[in-house]
Each structure stands twice: as C-alpha cells, then as structure tokens.
Design a protein around this motif. Sequence first.
Motif, PDB file in Angstrom:
ATOM      1  N   LEU A 139       0.537  -1.120   0.146  1.00  0.00           N
ATOM      2  CA  LEU A 139       0.045   0.115   0.035  1.00  0.00           C
ATOM      3  C   LEU A 139       0.560   1.450   0.019  1.00  0.00           C
ATOM      4  O   LEU A 139       0.918   2.269  -0.870  1.00  0.00           O
ATOM      5  CB  LEU A 139      -1.269  -0.117   1.344  1.00  0.00           C
ATOM      6  N   SER A 140       1.777   1.318   0.689  1.00  0.00           N
ATOM      7  CA  SER A 140       2.383   2.115   1.172  1.00  0.00           C
ATOM      8  C   SER A 140       3.657   2.502  -0.754  1.00  0.00           C
ATOM      9  O   SER A 140       3.769   3.596  -1.226  1.00  0.00           O
ATOM     10  CB  SER A 140       3.520   2.419   1.923  1.00  0.00           C
ATOM     11  N   THR A 141       3.659   1.370  -1.449  1.00  0.00           N
ATOM     12  CA  THR A 141       4.462   1.489  -2.507  1.00  0.00           C
ATOM     13  C   THR A 141       3.323   2.193  -3.326  1.00  0.00           C
ATOM     14  O   THR A 141       4.148   2.967  -4.139  1.00  0.00           O
ATOM     15  CB  THR A 141       4.995   0.382  -3.028  1.00  0.00           C
ATOM     16  N   VAL A 142       2.679   1.842  -3.542  1.00  0.00           N
ATOM     17  CA  VAL A 142       1.048   2.920  -4.340  1.00  0.00           C
ATOM     18  C   VAL A 142       1.190   3.949  -4.028  1.00  0.00           C
ATOM     19  O   VAL A 142       0.974   4.577  -5.255  1.00  0.00           O
ATOM     20  CB  VAL A 142      -0.026   1.777  -4.229  1.00  0.00           C
ATOM     21  N   LYS A 143       1.308   3.923  -2.425  1.00  0.00           N
ATOM     22  CA  LYS A 143       0.875   5.738  -2.515  1.00  0.00           C
ATOM     23  C   LYS A 143       2.027   6.731  -2.755  1.00  0.00           C
ATOM     24  O   LYS A 143       2.112   7.704  -3.499  1.00  0.00           O
ATOM     25  CB  LYS A 143       0.200   5.778  -0.656  1.00  0.00           C
ATOM     26  N   ALA A 144       3.156   5.449  -2.407  1.00  0.00           N
ATOM     27  CA  ALA A 144       4.473   6.596  -3.780  1.00  0.00           C
ATOM     28  C   ALA A 144       4.983   7.097  -4.586  1.00  0.00           C
ATOM     29  O   ALA A 144       5.114   7.745  -5.558  1.00  0.00           O
ATOM     30  CB  ALA A 144       5.587   6.232  -3.025  1.00  0.00           C
ATOM     31  N   LEU A 197      13.599   6.602 -13.412  1.00  0.00           N
ATOM     32  CA  LEU A 197      14.449   4.963 -13.445  1.00  0.00           C
ATOM     33  C   LEU A 197      15.371   5.783 -12.108  1.00  0.00           C
ATOM     34  O   LEU A 197      15.585   4.889 -11.024  1.00  0.00           O
ATOM     35  CB  LEU A 197      15.968   4.695 -13.819  1.00  0.00           C
ATOM     36  N   VAL A 198      16.182   7.096 -11.566  1.00  0.00           N
ATOM     37  CA  VAL A 198      16.493   7.069 -11.195  1.00  0.00           C
ATOM     38  C   VAL A 198      15.789   7.222  -9.545  1.00  0.00           C
ATOM     39  O   VAL A 198      16.585   7.144  -8.139  1.00  0.00           O
ATOM     40  CB  VAL A 198      17.018   9.067 -11.395  1.00  0.00           C
ATOM     41  N   VAL A 199      14.373   7.769  -9.788  1.00  0.00           N
ATOM     42  CA  VAL A 199      13.845   7.749  -8.644  1.00  0.00           C
ATOM     43  C   VAL A 199      13.674   6.351  -8.105  1.00  0.00           C
ATOM     44  O   VAL A 199      13.424   6.318  -7.120  1.00  0.00           O
ATOM     45  CB  VAL A 199      12.432   8.518  -8.686  1.00  0.00           C
ATOM     46  N   LEU A 200      13.214   5.442  -9.146  1.00  0.00           N
ATOM     47  CA  LEU A 200      12.931   4.127  -9.306  1.00  0.00           C
ATOM     48  C   LEU A 200      14.485   2.990  -7.736  1.00  0.00           C
ATOM     49  O   LEU A 200      13.760   2.252  -7.022  1.00  0.00           O
ATOM     50  CB  LEU A 200      12.319   3.647 -10.167  1.00  0.00           C
ATOM     51  N   ALA A 201      15.105   3.695  -8.255  1.00  0.00           N
ATOM     52  CA  ALA A 201      16.237   3.009  -8.009  1.00  0.00           C
ATOM     53  C   ALA A 201      16.459   3.300  -6.256  1.00  0.00           C
ATOM     54  O   ALA A 201      16.774   2.588  -5.476  1.00  0.00           O
ATOM     55  CB  ALA A 201      17.738   3.410  -8.644  1.00  0.00           C
ATOM     56  N   GLY A 202      15.944   4.890  -6.373  1.00  0.00           N
ATOM     57  CA  GLY A 202      16.526   5.448  -4.432  1.00  0.00           C
ATOM     58  C   GLY A 202      14.877   4.274  -3.836  1.00  0.00           C
ATOM     59  O   GLY A 202      14.999   3.882  -3.076  1.00  0.00           O
ATOM     60  N   LEU A 203      13.321   4.246  -4.620  1.00  0.00           N
ATOM     61  CA  LEU A 203      12.550   3.613  -4.155  1.00  0.00           C
ATOM     62  C   LEU A 203      13.499   2.100  -3.758  1.00  0.00           C
ATOM     63  O   LEU A 203      12.754   1.517  -3.162  1.00  0.00           O
ATOM     64  CB  LEU A 203      11.314   3.400  -4.857  1.00  0.00           C
ATOM     65  N   ALA A 211      15.053   2.354  -0.313  1.00  0.00           N
ATOM     66  CA  ALA A 211      14.305   2.384   0.984  1.00  0.00           C
ATOM     67  C   ALA A 211      13.490   1.171   1.217  1.00  0.00           C
ATOM     68  O   ALA A 211      13.425   0.938   1.879  1.00  0.00           O
ATOM     69  CB  ALA A 211      13.272   3.330   0.184  1.00  0.00           C
ATOM     70  N   LEU A 212      13.396   0.424  -0.421  1.00  0.00           N
ATOM     71  CA  LEU A 212      12.651  -0.987   0.612  1.00  0.00           C
ATOM     72  C   LEU A 212      13.475  -2.069   0.923  1.00  0.00           C
ATOM     73  O   LEU A 212      13.473  -2.938   1.723  1.00  0.00           O
ATOM     74  CB  LEU A 212      12.109  -1.630  -1.280  1.00  0.00           C
ATOM     75  N   ALA A 213      14.684  -1.641   0.572  1.00  0.00           N
ATOM     76  CA  ALA A 213      16.048  -2.819   0.887  1.00  0.00           C
ATOM     77  C   ALA A 213      16.374  -2.413   2.059  1.00  0.00           C
ATOM     78  O   ALA A 213      16.130  -3.587   3.568  1.00  0.00           O
ATOM     79  CB  ALA A 213      17.052  -2.596   0.121  1.00  0.00           C
ATOM     80  N   LEU A 214      16.139  -1.144   2.529  1.00  0.00           N
ATOM     81  CA  LEU A 214      16.490  -0.588   4.237  1.00  0.00           C
ATOM     82  C   LEU A 214      15.514  -1.239   4.897  1.00  0.00           C
ATOM     83  O   LEU A 214      15.634  -1.437   6.147  1.00  0.00           O
ATOM     84  CB  LEU A 214      16.902   0.778   4.162  1.00  0.00           C
ATOM     85  N   THR A 215      14.195  -1.041   4.653  1.00  0.00           N
ATOM     86  CA  THR A 215      12.872  -1.048   5.456  1.00  0.00           C
ATOM     87  C   THR A 215      13.117  -3.044   5.904  1.00  0.00           C
ATOM     88  O   THR A 215      12.951  -3.170   6.348  1.00  0.00           O
ATOM     89  CB  THR A 215      12.122  -0.969   4.324  1.00  0.00           C
ATOM     90  N   PHE A 216      13.108  -4.087   4.784  1.00  0.00           N
ATOM     91  CA  PHE A 216      13.250  -5.137   4.530  1.00  0.00           C
ATOM     92  C   PHE A 216      14.643  -5.312   6.375  1.00  0.00           C
ATOM     93  O   PHE A 216      14.633  -6.016   6.416  1.00  0.00           O
ATOM     94  CB  PHE A 216      13.357  -6.091   3.676  1.00  0.00           C
ATOM     95  N   ALA A 217      15.731  -4.337   5.494  1.00  0.00           N
ATOM     96  CA  ALA A 217      16.704  -5.055   6.898  1.00  0.00           C
ATOM     97  C   ALA A 217      16.426  -4.251   8.215  1.00  0.00           C
ATOM     98  O   ALA A 217      16.887  -5.461   8.554  1.00  0.00           O
ATOM     99  CB  ALA A 217      18.082  -4.622   6.037  1.00  0.00           C
ATOM    100  N   ALA A 218      15.676  -3.290   8.074  1.00  0.00           N
ATOM    101  CA  ALA A 218      15.110  -3.313   9.042  1.00  0.00           C
ATOM    102  C   ALA A 218      14.520  -3.556  10.005  1.00  0.00           C
ATOM    103  O   ALA A 218      14.133  -4.537  11.722  1.00  0.00           O
ATOM    104  CB  ALA A 218      14.988  -1.485   9.537  1.00  0.00           C
ATOM    105  N   ALA A 219      13.488  -4.478   9.093  1.00  0.00           N
ATOM    106  CA  ALA A 219      12.240  -5.028   9.977  1.00  0.00           C
ATOM    107  C   ALA A 219      13.155  -6.621   9.891  1.00  0.00           C
ATOM    108  O   ALA A 219      12.937  -7.382  11.177  1.00  0.00           O
ATOM    109  CB  ALA A 219      10.742  -5.185   9.134  1.00  0.00           C
ATOM    110  N   TYR A 220      13.781  -6.961   9.530  1.00  0.00           N
ATOM    111  CA  TYR A 220      14.486  -8.470   9.852  1.00  0.00           C
ATOM    112  C   TYR A 220      15.511  -8.325  10.272  1.00  0.00           C
ATOM    113  O   TYR A 220      15.430  -8.885  11.390  1.00  0.00           O
ATOM    114  CB  TYR A 220      15.323  -8.932   8.653  1.00  0.00           C
ATOM    115  N   SER A 221      15.596  -7.208  11.756  1.00  0.00           N
ATOM    116  CA  SER A 221      16.526  -6.811  12.641  1.00  0.00           C
ATOM    117  C   SER A 221      15.827  -7.290  13.975  1.00  0.00           C
ATOM    118  O   SER A 221      16.488  -6.700  14.530  1.00  0.00           O
ATOM    119  CB  SER A 221      17.945  -5.882  12.585  1.00  0.00           C
TER     120      SER A 221
END
Length: 89
Positions: A44-49, A68-74, A77-87
């Motif tokens: 849902l957050s991705t759709v909103k973004a 593509l630059v914006v998608l790379a940032g997204l 951010a998703l990778a950092l979110t998954f890493a934070a949730a995993y930790s």
Amino acid sequence: MTSLKLYTAIYVVLFVIATAQVAVERAGFLDSMYWTAFVAILVLSTVKALFVVGYYQHLKYEPRAVTLVVLAGLVGALALTFAAAYSII
C-alpha cells in the motif's frame, strides 16, 4: 493545465489507501500475522508513493532516466526497510 478532478480523485485514492493501512494496524494484524500485515502495508505504501511521484511531483511527464533514478531510490528505501524489519525479529 492540470485537472482539478484528476487531483481530487488521486487525493481520494491516497486517503483510502492511508485508511486501509491504519485499518491493518488497528485490526491487530501486526501482532498475529506480522509478515502478512507487513507486506500489505508495504504494498500500500508503494502504491501511494507511485501516485505521489507520478502525479503530484509530475514524474509521469519527465524523461525515462529521471524515473529510473527515482525507482533506484525506492528500491534502496525498500531494501533498508526489509533490513530494519529483519533486524527487529
């Protein structure tokens, strides 16, 4: 010229998605079905973004390289979110 109807419709969609995110959290899914709720909120957050970036920031009308630059940032951010949730677990 921008369309007031279009922006109003996008605002309503964003409002409904935000309400759905709050409903997922308030229903207690984060306690009982953490990963399902986590993925639902993330989608849902991705759709909103994408709506915000595409219409309010006018990225829909920019060259593909800017998108593509914006998608790379997204993706970052998703990778950092998954890493934070995993930790947390």
